[in-house]
Design an enzyme around this catalytic site. Structure first.
Site, PDB file in Angstrom:
ATOM      1  CB  THR A   1      -0.454  -0.155   1.385  1.00  0.00           C
ATOM      2  OG1 THR A   1      -1.771  -1.365   1.340  1.00  0.00           O
ATOM      3  CG2 THR A   1      -1.947   0.592   1.105  1.00  0.00           C
ATOM      4  CD1 TRP A   2       4.922   4.097   2.676  1.00  0.00           C
ATOM      5  CD2 TRP A   2       5.381   3.063   3.254  1.00  0.00           C
ATOM      6  NE1 TRP A   2       5.746   5.305   2.747  1.00  0.00           N
ATOM      7  CE2 TRP A   2       6.394   4.015   3.499  1.00  0.00           C
ATOM      8  CE3 TRP A   2       6.538   1.735   4.088  1.00  0.00           C
ATOM      9  CZ2 TRP A   2       8.152   4.456   4.492  1.00  0.00           C
ATOM     10  CZ3 TRP A   2       7.963   1.957   4.228  1.00  0.00           C
ATOM     11  CH2 TRP A   2       8.460   3.315   4.690  1.00  0.00           C
TER      12      TRP A   2
ATOM     13  CG  HIS B   1       1.416 -10.180  -3.183  1.00  0.00           C
ATOM     14  ND1 HIS B   1       1.571  -8.786  -2.884  1.00  0.00           N
ATOM     15  CD2 HIS B   1      -0.384 -10.058  -2.894  1.00  0.00           C
ATOM     16  CE1 HIS B   1       1.369  -8.566  -2.372  1.00  0.00           C
ATOM     17  NE2 HIS B   1      -0.806  -9.041  -2.093  1.00  0.00           N
TER      18      HIS B   1
ATOM     19  NE  ARG C   1       6.830  -4.286   7.692  1.00  0.00           N
ATOM     20  CZ  ARG C   1       5.320  -4.591   8.021  1.00  0.00           C
ATOM     21  NH1 ARG C   1       4.299  -4.521   7.657  1.00  0.00           N
ATOM     22  NH2 ARG C   1       5.114  -3.880   9.326  1.00  0.00           N
TER      23      ARG C   1
ATOM     24  CB  SER D   1       1.482  -7.509   9.083  1.00  0.00           C
ATOM     25  OG  SER D   1       0.991  -6.637   7.712  1.00  0.00           O
TER      26      SER D   1
HETATM   27  P1  PAP Z   1      -1.116  -6.446   0.736  1.00  0.00           P
HETATM   28  O1  PAP Z   1      -0.188  -6.915   0.404  1.00  0.00           O
HETATM   29  O2  PAP Z   1      -1.945  -7.191   1.539  1.00  0.00           O
HETATM   30  O3  PAP Z   1      -1.328  -5.201  -0.523  1.00  0.00           O
HETATM   31  P2  PAP Z   1       0.605  -3.809   2.470  1.00  0.00           P
HETATM   32  O4  PAP Z   1       0.341  -2.595   1.978  1.00  0.00           O
HETATM   33  O5  PAP Z   1       1.522  -4.827   2.144  1.00  0.00           O
HETATM   34  O6  PAP Z   1      -0.917  -5.081   1.905  1.00  0.00           O
HETATM   35  O7  PAP Z   1       0.094  -4.977   4.124  1.00  0.00           O
HETATM   36  C1  PAP Z   1      -0.018  -4.186   4.853  1.00  0.00           C
HETATM   37  C2  PAP Z   1       1.495  -3.827   5.331  1.00  0.00           C
HETATM   38  O8  PAP Z   1       1.916  -1.895   5.654  1.00  0.00           O
HETATM   39  C3  PAP Z   1       0.612  -3.076   7.107  1.00  0.00           C
HETATM   40  O9  PAP Z   1       1.566  -3.222   8.160  1.00  0.00           O
HETATM   41  P3  PAP Z   1       1.409  -3.799   9.401  1.00  0.00           P
HETATM   42  O10 PAP Z   1       0.532  -4.891   9.743  1.00  0.00           O
HETATM   43  O11 PAP Z   1       2.303  -3.868  10.433  1.00  0.00           O
HETATM   44  O12 PAP Z   1       0.709  -2.459  10.555  1.00  0.00           O
HETATM   45  C4  PAP Z   1       0.108  -1.731   7.256  1.00  0.00           C
HETATM   46  O13 PAP Z   1      -0.253  -0.861   8.217  1.00  0.00           O
HETATM   47  C5  PAP Z   1       1.418  -0.980   6.160  1.00  0.00           C
HETATM   48  N1  PAP Z   1       1.191   0.106   5.598  1.00  0.00           N
HETATM   49  C6  PAP Z   1       0.211   0.601   5.007  1.00  0.00           C
HETATM   50  N2  PAP Z   1       0.327   1.973   4.586  1.00  0.00           N
HETATM   51  C7  PAP Z   1       1.561   1.804   5.293  1.00  0.00           C
HETATM   52  C8  PAP Z   1       2.855   3.281   5.062  1.00  0.00           C
HETATM   53  N3  PAP Z   1       1.857   4.412   4.305  1.00  0.00           N
HETATM   54  N4  PAP Z   1       3.798   3.427   4.883  1.00  0.00           N
HETATM   55  C9  PAP Z   1       4.438   2.517   5.735  1.00  0.00           C
HETATM   56  N5  PAP Z   1       3.589   0.940   6.168  1.00  0.00           N
HETATM   57  C10 PAP Z   1       2.181   0.977   6.068  1.00  0.00           C
END
Ligand code: PAP
Length: 321
Positions: free
Chosen positions: A72-73, A133, A155, A163
Site C-alpha cells: 500500500t505504501w 505479488h 520486510r 501483519s
Molecule cells: P498487501 O500486501 O496485502 O497489499 P500491505 O500494504 O503490504 O498489504 O500490508 C499492510 C502493511 O503495510 C501493514 O503493516 P502492519 O500490519 O505491520 O501494520 C500496514 O500498516 C503497512 N502500511 C500501510 N500503509 C503504510 C504506510 N504508508 N507506511 C508504512 N507502512 C504502511
C-alpha cells in the site's frame, strides 16, 4: 462460476487439484501449491491468466512485494512520485485524497481475472504502473525479456508474519498465531515460501541492478527522504535541485506517511473485495506500521524458530533481515 465453486469448496474444506498436476493441495486447505509457490485456490486461475496472456511493454514498471511488506505504501509513493507533474502533491484534488492507494496501481493477478480480462491493462497509457505479488519464477517471461523495471519491497519475515496473521484473523478466527507460525515456517503462506520470494528478486537485483531495485521496509522507514530520492532516480524522474530546495521530497514523504493515509476517510471507512471472497475493510491495510511489532505477539522461542529457518534458507546469499 468456476471460481464461485472453487471458493465454496474451499470454505467447505474440500481440497481441489483442479485437474492440473502442478497444483498440490495443502493439508489446511488455505493454500495450494502451484509451480512451487503457495497460492490461495482462488488466485490460481488469475495467475494462470496473467502468465499466459499478459503482454508486457518495455517501459512497464512493476511494483513487486510479498504480501504485507508495504504494498500500500509503495503504491502511494511510486504513484505520487511518477505523477507529480500531473497531480500537485499539496493540491486538494490529489488522487490519494479520494482513492485507496491499492486502487491507484492495478494488481496483475487480481481476483476473478477471468471475469475482468486483461484488456483493462491494455487500455492504460504507457508507461504503466502495475503491481504483483508473484515470485520471479512465476512472472510472465515477457517481463524479463522486455527488460521491464521492477521495484521490489521486502520486510522482516517476523513482522510480515504478524501483519499477515492480523489480516487473516480478521476473517478467520480459527487462524491462531501458533498455527500461522507453524505454516509460515514451512513456507506455507500466500506466495510463499517468503525466503524463495525474497531470494529470487535479491539475485535479480544483483545481476540486473539497473532493472531491479531491491528495498527493505525497515530501511525505508529509517531513511525516508533518501529512499524517495532513490525511487525517483530509479523511475527516471529524479528530483530537480529546485524541487529538493522547495521541499517536494518531504511533501511526498508526508502525503504517503502511514498516519496521513490512515486518517483519510477513503482509507478509514468502507469495505472492498481486493483479495477475492471476503470483502475487507479498507482500514485493514493500515494497522500499526511499526518496525519490530512482532515482539508484541511472538515469544522469544517463536521468534528464534523463525529466525533460524530464515537464516538457514538465506545463508550464503548476503541477504539478511
Ligand atoms: P498487501 O500486501 O496485502 O497489499 P500491505 O500494504 O503490504 O498489504 O500490508 C499492510 C502493511 O503495510 C501493514 O503493516 P502492519 O500490519 O505491520 O501494520 C500496514 O500498516 C503497512 N502500511 C500501510 N500503509 C503504510 C504506510 N504508508 N507506511 C508504512 N507502512 C504502511
Amino acid at each position: 462460476m468456476a471460481d464461485a465453486q472453487t471458493e465454496s469448496n474451499h470454505k467447505a474444506g474440500v481440497l481441489e487439484g483442479g485437474g492440473d498436476e502442478s497444483i498440490v493441495p495443502q493439508t489446511q486447505g488455505l493454500w495450494v501449491r502451484y509451480q512451487g509457490c503457495w497460492l490461495r485456490p482462488l488466485a490460481v486461475q488469475s495467475v494462470k491468466i496473467v502468465q499466459e496472456q499478459f503482454e508486457a511493454r518495455p517501459d512497464d514498471i512493476l511494483l513487486v512485494t510479498y504480501p504485507k511488506c508495504g504494498t500500500t505504501w509503495l503504491k502511494a509513493l511510486v504513484f505520487t512520485i511518477t505523477n507529480r507533474f500531473r497531480h500537485a502533491i499539496t493540491g486538494d484534488d490529489h488522487p490519494l485524497l479520494t482513492h485507496h492507494p491499492q486502487d491507484l496501481v492495478p494488481f496483475l493477478e487480481m481476483p476473478y481475472r477471468q471475469l475482468h480480462p486483461l484488456s483493462d491493462l491494455e487500455k492504460l497509457p504507457s508507461p504503466r504502473l502495475l503491481s504483483t505479488h508473484l515470485p520471479v519464477t512465476l512472472l510472465p517471461p515477457c517481463v524479463v525479456t522486455l527488460g521491464c523495471r521492477v521495484v521490489y519491497l521486502c520486510r522482516s519475515p517476523k513482522d510480515v508474519l504478524v501483519s499477515l496473521w492480523h489480516f487473516i484473523y480478521k476473517v478467520n478466527k480459527n487462524y491462531s498465531i501458533d498455527k500461522a507460525l507453524e505454516l509460515f515456517s514451512k513456507g506455507e503462506s500466500s506466495y510463499g515460501p517468503i525466503w524463495e520470494h525474497n531470494l529470487g528478486f535479491w539475485k535479480e537485483s544483483i545481476s540486473n541492478s539497473d532493472r531491479v531495485l531491491f528495498l527493505k521496509y525497515d530501511e525505508m522507514m529509517a531513511q525516508l527522504v533518501k529512499h524517495v530520492k532513490m525511487l525517483a532516480e530509479f523511475l527516471r524522474v529524479p528530483f530537480t535541485e529546485e524541487e529538493v530546495r522547495c521541499g517536494v521530497v518531504e511533501e511526498i514523504v508526508h502525503l504517503c506517511s502511514f498516519d496521513k493515509l490512515k486518517s483519510m476517510p477513503v482509507n478509514s471507512s468502507g469495505v472492498s473485495d481486493r483479495i477475492g471472497g471476503e470483502p475487507m475493510e479498507n482500514s485493514s491495510f493500515f494497522r500499526t506500521a511499526k518496525v519490530g511489532d512482532w515482539a508484541n505477539y511472538l515469544t522469544e522461542e517463536m521468534a528464534k524458530k523463525l529466525d533460524g529457518i530464515v537464516e538457514e534458507k538465506l545463508s550464503g546469499s548476503d541477504l539478511t533481515f
